[in-house]
Design an enzyme around this catalytic site. Structure first.
Site, short mmCIF file in Angstrom:
data_model
loop_
_atom_site.label_atom_id
_atom_site.label_comp_id
_atom_site.label_asym_id
_atom_site.label_seq_id
_atom_site.Cartn_x
_atom_site.Cartn_y
_atom_site.Cartn_z
CG ASN A 143 -1.83 1.23 1.26
OD1 ASN A 143 -2.85 1.24 0.58
ND2 ASN A 143 -1.47 2.24 2.03
CD GLU A 144 -1.23 5.75 0.64
OE1 GLU A 144 -2.26 6.38 0.33
OE2 GLU A 144 -0.68 5.86 1.76
CB CYS A 158 19.50 -0.58 4.22
SG CYS A 158 17.74 -0.97 4.29
CD GLU A 304 -6.17 4.73 -0.03
OE1 GLU A 304 -6.06 5.82 0.58
OE2 GLU A 304 -5.50 3.72 0.25
CD1 TRP A 312 -5.18 9.47 9.81
CD2 TRP A 312 -3.03 9.26 10.38
NE1 TRP A 312 -4.62 8.59 8.93
CE2 TRP A 312 -3.30 8.43 9.25
CE3 TRP A 312 -1.73 9.28 10.90
CZ2 TRP A 312 -2.30 7.65 8.66
CZ3 TRP A 312 -0.75 8.50 10.31
CH2 TRP A 312 -1.04 7.68 9.21
#
Length: 661
Positions: A143-144, A158, A304, A312
């Protein structure tokens, strides 16, 4: 496909005895698709290696009986607590060396081998389980992607992956040292294993190292998604794969990410993310839609679409009556073939308790439900006719993630932003009712009569040649300040004056410049005084080039500000500053007239005109972004197919007109 409107649905948030009511209300509203499960990892794998798809099967089956198909989201944006506790190495590390903890979302390191193993397992299990389910039509991995990861992750995993990425790119550490200019401040490396991730330093940063880090992060995200798409395509060859983008978000290069997708999707929130202001400007909203369309140069979905108040911890403004419909149809006008609303019902728990949906906390239909239901009833048949049609702009704006990265690292003037500059040029065309495409720097320039390439800061011979060829073949090119400053590795050019070899194209050279700090400079164009902001290139013109505007103040008063140079069959403009709104509008008017580009029509302030076309049909959308009555006019051959009185718009009204072409 016949799917044009849908909703993001979270059945796991509600009691099962409510599911049937939800499905019936969706059917009644005219919705035909849902996205589910993208944050449901614990529900799907409550314990390591033990999968439970029964609840999702039941929801998919129930919705299918109401004619509603499902897009399955892989849940990899929200790894469960059992995983974070048992394998804490999956948690990301920020730039200050702090481990970010469990409790939000995207609390993961996308390079970590343990985490990747769990991702492969659950995606494989889901793909195998749903490959033959007739009610599942597509997938959204994660997602995103890139959201929430802006200073993440800089763990040892990393670091090792970054070292390997650099070795693959440069081959030898000597080439790396040269490309990064590591002779400065004694930053040379003896071997790739010495290279650090860019944790916070005592002072300063190596701009070349930072550019490669940003590109590495983008490639890592692309690889993370590719691992999922490869699994899904293997087991579900008849399902589409998409992903929800976020407009101009820049953690991952969306052009690259799109190569793995059948089409891209986008999350459109016109009310802003916790914004204090009422709602976003129409041109900003339009530009995000156009850039998303341009990432694959094809129609897209809205995965969306705002359907209520955003929020939020704090909340934004309530959409006024008519605005939800307006925003939905604006998405369609710019190339969306489907609009999926976020969310079905505002959640009663967790972080997003105030990110509102079509239904309020009570679950009872209200104003938002009935407004969208009526809009869908009227718009769905039209969308069936125009599915696959596309905007066909004659203006292109070059948009590059690498240019953006480089100017984020060294903006030079703190008020100078690559994306804001891009959007200011876009706004001038938008205000003239002239459609725009965004185009990558390796895209098809030849499609456009006028090509605007702001802030071409990083330059290489291939891109130079593409610009020469475009103008030589008859194109009208716009280049701006800070063009040709650096090479591909983010090191300053030293072999000639700015803008480097492109000075042959611009017919000018930049021998000096002024970074404007808390100052503005006047500029004169067509006998009108305007304002130059943030930066002033001091330009020397060559024989044959035309001076269009000059500075009107400072020690370079009277010196060229904007020039035009004929080259081959076309011409190149050079704009040596950041024009203010009125100056930009005047320049765009001049350049579009010279290129023979016509507007879609005329409209009052606050009204947007946009167009889609295919085969022998063209549709114009007239959209009123204000709460007042407004007017517009288009060619009389168009007939009204959506709306009340052609040419006259009530507050937030949308009208659609159609004609044969």
């Amino acid at each position: 496909m016949g799917i044009h409107f849908g909703v993001d649905y979270y059945p796991e948030h509600w009691q099962r005895d409510r599911w049937e009511t939800d499905a019936e209300l969706m059917k009644e509203m005219g919705l035909t698709v849902v996205r589910m499960a993208e944050f449901s990892w614990h529900k799907l794998e409550p314990q390591e290696g033990k999968y439970d798809f029964a609840w999702l099967d039941d929801a998919i089956d129930l919705l299918g009986r109401c004619g509603i198909r499902t897009i399955v989201g892989t849940p990899t944006a929200a790894p469960p607590a059992w995983m974070a506790n048992r394998y804490p190495e999956i948690l990301p590390v920020d730039r200050e060396g702090r481990v970010r903890g469990f409790g939000g979302r995207h609390h993961d390191c996308q390079s970590n081998a343990v985490y990747r193993g769990f991702v492969r397992k659950i995606v494989t299990a889901m793909a195998v389980h749903y490959k033959d389910n007739p009610n599942v039509i597509g997938w959204q991995p994660d997602n995103e992607l890139g959201n929430s990861h802006h200073d993440l992750c800089m763990c040892e995993s990393c670091r090792k992956n970054f070292q390997g990425w650099l070795e693959k790119k440069y081959g030898t550490v000597d080439r790396l040292n040269e490309a990064w200019g590591n002779a400065f401040w004694s930053q040379e490396y003896n071997e790739f294993s010495e290279v650090f991730t860019p944790r916070i330093t005592v002072t300063g940063e190596n701009p070349s190292a930072m550019l490669d880090w940003k590109c590495f992060c983008s490639d890592l995200i692309v690889d993370f998604m590719k691992e999922q798409t490869d699994i899904i395509r293997k087991h579900c060859p008849n399902h589409f794969i998409t992903h929800n983008y976020m407009g101009f978000a820049d953690k991952v290069d969306y052009y690259d990410l799109g190569k793995e997708l059948d089409f891209v999707s986008h999350d459109q929130y016109p009310g802003g993310f916790f914004a204090d202001e009422s709602h976003g400007r129409g041109d900003i909203l339009a530009s995000t839609l156009d850039v998303v369309r341009s990432y694959k140069n094809k129609n897209f979905w809205i995965m969306e679409q705002q359907s209520g108040i955003t929020g939020w911890e704090v909340m934004g403004r309530a959409p006024a009556p008519g605005q939800l419909s307006l925003w939905s149809l604006q998405s369609v006008a710019h190339g969306a073939d489907a609009v999926v609303y976020f969310r079905r019902r505002v959640c009663a728990m967790g972080t997003e308790q105030y990110w509102h949906g079509i239904l309020p906390h009570s679950g009872n239909p209200g104003r938002r439900y009935y407004e969208l239901k009526e809009m869908i009833r009227k718009a769905a048949p039209l969308m069936e006719k125009m599915e696959g049609s596309m905007p066909a702009p004659e203006v292109g704006i070059v948009y590059s993630f690498r240019q953006n990265y480089a100017l984020q690292i060294q903006p030079q003037n703190p008020n100078m932003s690559y994306t804001e500059q891009i959007q200011e040029y876009y706004r001038a065309f938008y205000d003239r009712q002239i459609p725009v495409d965004f185009v990558p720097d390796d895209g098809d320039f030849g499609k456009y009569k006028l090509l605007v390439a702001p802030l071409q800061y990083l330059m290489n011979s291939e891109l130079e040649e593409r610009y020469f060829r475009y103008v030589k073949n008859g194109g009208h090119l716009v280049l701006t300040m800070r063009t040709g400053v650096k090479d591909e590795t983010n090191i300053c050019m030293t072999d000639r004056e700015l803008p480097g070899r492109l000075s042959e194209l611009t017919g000018s050279e930049v021998l000096d410049y002024d970074c404007l700090r808390d100052a503005r400079v006047s500029a004169v164009f067509q006998n009108e005084s305007h304002t130059a902001r943030n930066w002033c290139d001091i330009i020397t013109v060559k024989e044959g080039a035309e001076v269009l505007a000059v500075y009107g103040s400072e020690f370079y008063a009277g010196e060229p500000c904007v020039t035009k140079n004929e080259y081959g069959q076309g011409c190149c403009y050079y704009i040596g500053t950041e024009p203010d709104e009125a100056f930009m509008a005047a320049l765009v008017r001049y350049m579009t007239d010279a290129a023979g580009i016509a507007a879609l029509g005329n409209a009052d302030e606050g009204v947007e005109l946009a167009a889609r076309e295919k085969a022998d049909r063209r549709w114009i959308f007239a959209m009123n972004h204000t709460d007042r009555e407004r007017t517009y006019s288009v060619d009389s051959s168009y007939r009204l197919v959506y709306g009340e009185e052609a040419g006259k718009l009530n507050g937030y009204e949308v009208q659609i007109l159609e004609r044969k072409i």
